[in-house]
Write a protein that holds these residues in place. Structure first.
Motif, PDB file in Angstrom:
ATOM      1  N   UNK A 134      -2.013  -7.171 -13.631  1.00  0.00           N
ATOM      2  CA  UNK A 134      -3.179  -6.416 -13.192  1.00  0.00           C
ATOM      3  C   UNK A 134      -3.455  -6.776 -11.733  1.00  0.00           C
ATOM      4  N   UNK A 135      -3.607  -5.758 -10.892  1.00  0.00           N
ATOM      5  CA  UNK A 135      -3.857  -5.993  -9.469  1.00  0.00           C
ATOM      6  C   UNK A 135      -5.183  -5.338  -9.082  1.00  0.00           C
ATOM      7  N   UNK A 136      -6.059  -6.107  -8.439  1.00  0.00           N
ATOM      8  CA  UNK A 136      -7.349  -5.608  -7.986  1.00  0.00           C
ATOM      9  C   UNK A 136      -7.352  -5.530  -6.463  1.00  0.00           C
ATOM     10  N   UNK A 137      -7.627  -4.321  -5.926  1.00  0.00           N
ATOM     11  CA  UNK A 137      -7.680  -4.131  -4.477  1.00  0.00           C
ATOM     12  C   UNK A 137      -8.608  -2.962  -4.171  1.00  0.00           C
ATOM     13  N   UNK A 138      -8.941  -2.797  -2.897  1.00  0.00           N
ATOM     14  CA  UNK A 138      -9.783  -1.683  -2.490  1.00  0.00           C
ATOM     15  C   UNK A 138      -9.057  -0.357  -2.681  1.00  0.00           C
ATOM     16  N   UNK A 139      -9.831   0.705  -2.847  1.00  0.00           N
ATOM     17  CA  UNK A 139      -9.242   2.043  -2.966  1.00  0.00           C
ATOM     18  C   UNK A 139      -8.449   2.352  -1.704  1.00  0.00           C
ATOM     19  N   UNK A 140      -7.253   2.885  -1.898  1.00  0.00           N
ATOM     20  CA  UNK A 140      -6.388   3.215  -0.770  1.00  0.00           C
ATOM     21  C   UNK A 140      -5.354   2.156  -0.470  1.00  0.00           C
ATOM     22  N   UNK A 141      -5.565   0.958  -1.022  1.00  0.00           N
ATOM     23  CA  UNK A 141      -4.578  -0.110  -0.867  1.00  0.00           C
ATOM     24  C   UNK A 141      -3.670  -0.067  -2.109  1.00  0.00           C
ATOM     25  N   UNK A 142      -2.646   0.757  -2.061  1.00  0.00           N
ATOM     26  CA  UNK A 142      -1.771   0.936  -3.222  1.00  0.00           C
ATOM     27  C   UNK A 142      -0.912  -0.306  -3.437  1.00  0.00           C
ATOM     28  N   UNK A 143      -0.763  -0.695  -4.703  1.00  0.00           N
ATOM     29  CA  UNK A 143      -0.036  -1.922  -5.031  1.00  0.00           C
ATOM     30  C   UNK A 143       0.951  -1.663  -6.166  1.00  0.00           C
ATOM     31  N   UNK A 144       1.967  -2.508  -6.250  1.00  0.00           N
ATOM     32  CA  UNK A 144       2.917  -2.459  -7.360  1.00  0.00           C
ATOM     33  C   UNK A 144       3.610  -3.814  -7.480  1.00  0.00           C
ATOM     34  N   UNK A 145       4.000  -4.147  -8.700  1.00  0.00           N
ATOM     35  CA  UNK A 145       4.756  -5.371  -8.974  1.00  0.00           C
ATOM     36  C   UNK A 145       6.204  -4.980  -9.201  1.00  0.00           C
TER      37      UNK A 145
END
Length: 211
Positions: A134-145
């Motif tokens: 699970x990754x928590x970040x601001x909207x617009x900061x797209x994340x992936x593992x």
């Protein structure tokens, strides 16, 4: 049989961060392999029990989310009603969390609009774990593992360690430092906090940190 409350073995079980661990299963096995006593630690991580037969015992400690531990003791003759006089004082027993999350990079300075990567490692000590990310970040900061072949959401780790990467797309509009939290969900959760500093930020530039 000894009266209730008497005992000759006691100790306290803690987690590696110093937390007192309740409901740890404590089992005493005699040298012949027979189970002589089973009990659970109280809310303060404390246990105390009677072993009426003298000799060598192996004490096992088990709790979900933690790696099991064991230690040998020798019980002399006699029962004791006051725990301060117990002949076997095991002291503090530390259980390690089975699921572990580590990284060598905590912060990076990047240009707005770039993609930044943070390497990290998930490992287990002795019990297989089904793990979700699970990754928590601001909207617009797209994340992936990512693993070596692509994006992942859930894995089954049977033993050892697995090296993975958290990839973050930094928005073109980013000007201030942002924190991204990566949490691994298993029998116990573990979290890493990464800081991303856009190089055009008007605040004091950051530096790459390594542990």
């Amino acid at each position: 049989t000894a009266p209730a409350g008497s005992g000759n073995v006691h100790g306290t079980v803690l987690g590696e961060n110093g937390d007192l661990l309740p409901d740890v299963k404590v089992m005493a096995y005699s040298s012949s392999g027979n189970l002589a006593s089973t009990m659970y630690t109280d809310e303060d991580g404390y246990f105390r029990f009677v072993l009426e037969t003298t000799g060598q015992y192996t004490i096992y400690f088990e709790k979900e989310g933690y790696s099991g531990d064991q230690t040998g003791i020798n019980v002399p003759t006699g029962l004791f009603f006051d725990d301060e006089n117990d002949p076997v004082k095991m002291g503090e027993i530390v259980l390690l969390q089975n699921l572990r999350l580590t990284t060598s990079v905590l912060s990076r300075v990047v240009s707005s609009g770039d993609t930044v990567s943070f390497p990290f490692t998930v490992s287990i000590l002795d019990k297989p774990e089904a793990i979700e990310f699970s990754v928590a970040s601001l909207e617009g900061w797209d994340t992936r593992v990512l693993d070596s072949t692509g994006e992942i959401r859930r894995i089954l780790l049977n033993s050892g360690s697995l090296s993975l990467t958290l990839e973050v797309d930094v928005p073109e509009t980013a000007t201030e430092a942002e924190t991204v939290n990566l949490t691994v969900l298993g029998s116990l959760n573990a979290t890493l906090e990464f800081t991303i500093q856009p190089s055009q930020s008007s605040s004091q530039p950051g530096t790459e940190l390594t542990s």
